[in-house]
Design a protein around this motif. Structure first.
Motif, PDB file in Angstrom:
ATOM      1  N   GLN A  43      65.671   6.846  36.852  1.00 26.42           N
ATOM      2  CA  GLN A  43      65.786   7.801  35.755  1.00 26.42           C
ATOM      3  C   GLN A  43      65.430   9.205  36.221  1.00 26.42           C
ATOM      4  OE1 GLN A  43      63.044   6.200  32.905  1.00 26.42           O
ATOM      5  NE2 GLN A  43      64.241   4.343  32.548  1.00 26.42           N
ATOM      6  N   GLY A  44      65.832  10.188  35.413  1.00 25.86           N
ATOM      7  CA  GLY A  44      65.400  11.553  35.627  1.00 25.86           C
ATOM      8  C   GLY A  44      63.945  11.727  35.247  1.00 25.86           C
TER       9      GLY A  44
ATOM     10  N   ALA B  27      67.298  12.759  30.442  1.00 21.26           N
ATOM     11  CA  ALA B  27      66.912  11.463  31.009  1.00 21.26           C
ATOM     12  C   ALA B  27      66.564  10.464  29.914  1.00 21.26           C
ATOM     13  CB  ALA B  27      65.745  11.643  31.971  1.00 21.26           C
TER      14      ALA B  27
ATOM     15  N   LYS C 172      61.237   6.823  38.560  1.00 21.89           N
ATOM     16  CA  LYS C 172      61.492   8.207  38.159  1.00 21.89           C
ATOM     17  C   LYS C 172      61.884   9.059  39.356  1.00 21.89           C
ATOM     18  CE  LYS C 172      60.225   7.979  33.741  1.00 21.89           C
ATOM     19  NZ  LYS C 172      61.153   8.257  32.625  1.00 21.89           N
TER      20      LYS C 172
ATOM     21  N   TRP D 163      66.290  14.330  39.724  1.00 21.78           N
ATOM     22  CA  TRP D 163      67.691  14.732  39.782  1.00 21.78           C
ATOM     23  C   TRP D 163      68.116  15.121  41.202  1.00 21.78           C
ATOM     24  CZ3 TRP D 163      69.290  12.838  35.495  1.00 21.78           C
ATOM     25  CH2 TRP D 163      68.688  13.102  34.269  1.00 21.78           C
TER      26      TRP D 163
ATOM     27  N   GLN E 267      70.622   7.742  37.120  1.00 21.22           N
ATOM     28  CA  GLN E 267      71.109   8.668  36.099  1.00 21.22           C
ATOM     29  C   GLN E 267      71.754   9.907  36.702  1.00 21.22           C
ATOM     30  OE1 GLN E 267      67.676   9.256  33.500  1.00 21.22           O
ATOM     31  NE2 GLN E 267      68.323   7.530  32.251  1.00 21.22           N
TER      32      GLN E 267
END
Length: 306
Positions: free
Chosen positions: A143-144, A151, A172, A175, A204
């Protein structure tokens, strides 16, 4: 009519989508006959607010409007208010903070949000996962950052559409490829990771998916590395020169195409400033699966017999 000047504030230069945002802005500025300055915040919310406030507070550098891709989930309401009070337009990209509605009636300068539909991006990725894992399994979900509304909305969308027989193990990133490499490398080094059989990797962001591949190449034990690298890797953003290219050459199994929106934002601002009108409060761009969900299901059936 005087030349229009815009400040485009992006989160980081180390991300393919942000690079595409910059390119789209430059092309639109030439087409529209306006001037732009692009600055990057290096994923630092304080730096982003300082960069923008400096332009607002210095009359010789003050733009007609600011296009902001926010680092923080709040999207800097105090800075937005300072811009609007100085009659500087404000467009939030890829987020929809509550202050957009609250402040629109109090200022003459244009204020709006132009955003990707992040929940729909997540829903598409959830459907991609279901197409690739019809018998269920466990997905490493990268995830972001925690403070990112994009996110959290992408996660919410994926949870809505992923089949119930698919579980997520979440990490986590920021990006960027480097942040994902670091997060996945740390996870691989944990003894608990060896007790978790991963069946797919869904990030993501395309660059974070590639960072995960690099981490497996560098850190996974030889007996597990081959299996991990053969798993389906999924990303988001799906830009032609990166995500879509990585799907075609096999580094990714699928991505979600997220069109850049700085060009649309500039178009909206130019029309608003020249006509003296407020733009629509929020405008969505439309994401798409790449390849299509139908193609993804057919390819899976052809290779597995499902």
């Amino acid at each position: 009519m005087k030349d229009l000047n815009f400040l485009v504030s992006l989160t980081t230069a180390d991300n393919d989508y942000q690079a595409e945002q910059a390119l789209a802005a430059e092309k639109a500025a030439r087409r529209l006959g306006v001037n732009i300055e692009i600055v990057y915040a290096d994923n630092d919310a304080v730096s982003q607010s300082q960069q923008i406030l400096k332009r607002i507070q210095t009359s010789s550098q003050r733009p007609d409007a600011i296009l902001l891709e926010p680092v923080s989930v709040t999207a800097m309401p105090q800075v937005a208010r300072a811009a609007l009070a100085a009659n500087v337009g404000w467009v939030v990209l890829n987020a929809y903070p509550g202050y957009v509605t609250e402040m629109r009636n109090g200022y003459r300068a244009p204020l709006c949000a132009i955003t990707s539909d992040h929940e729909e991006i997540g829903r598409i990725q959830g459907r991609q996962i279901g197409a690739l894992l019809p018998n269920g399994g466990c997905v490493l979900h990268i995830q972001g950052p925690s403070g990112s509304s994009a996110a959290s909305e992408r996660t919410s969308g994926a949870l809505q559409t992923k089949p119930s027989n698919i579980q997520f193990r979440s990490l986590k990133g920021q990006w960027t490829e480097a942040s994902s490499f670091k997060a996945v490398s740390s996870w691989v080094s944990l003894s608990t990771s060896r007790d978790t059989r991963i069946d797919a990797i869904a990030a993501q962001d395309d660059s974070m998916a590639i960072g995960a591949r690099r981490a497996f190449e560098a850190c996974a034990k030889a007996d597990e590395q081959k299996r991990l690298l053969a798993l389906p890797f999924l990303g988001c953003d799906g830009l032609p020169e990166t995500g879509q290219s990585w799907v075609r050459n096999g580094l990714l199994r699928a991505t979600v195409f997220v069109p850049p929106n700085t060009d649309l934002a500039l178009q909206v601002l130019v029309e608003s400033l020249r006509n003296g009108t407020q733009p629509a409060e929020r405008t969505f761009t439309t994401p798409q699966s790449f390849p299509s969900l139908a193609e993804l299901s057919l390819k899976k059936s052809a290779t597995t017999g499902f």
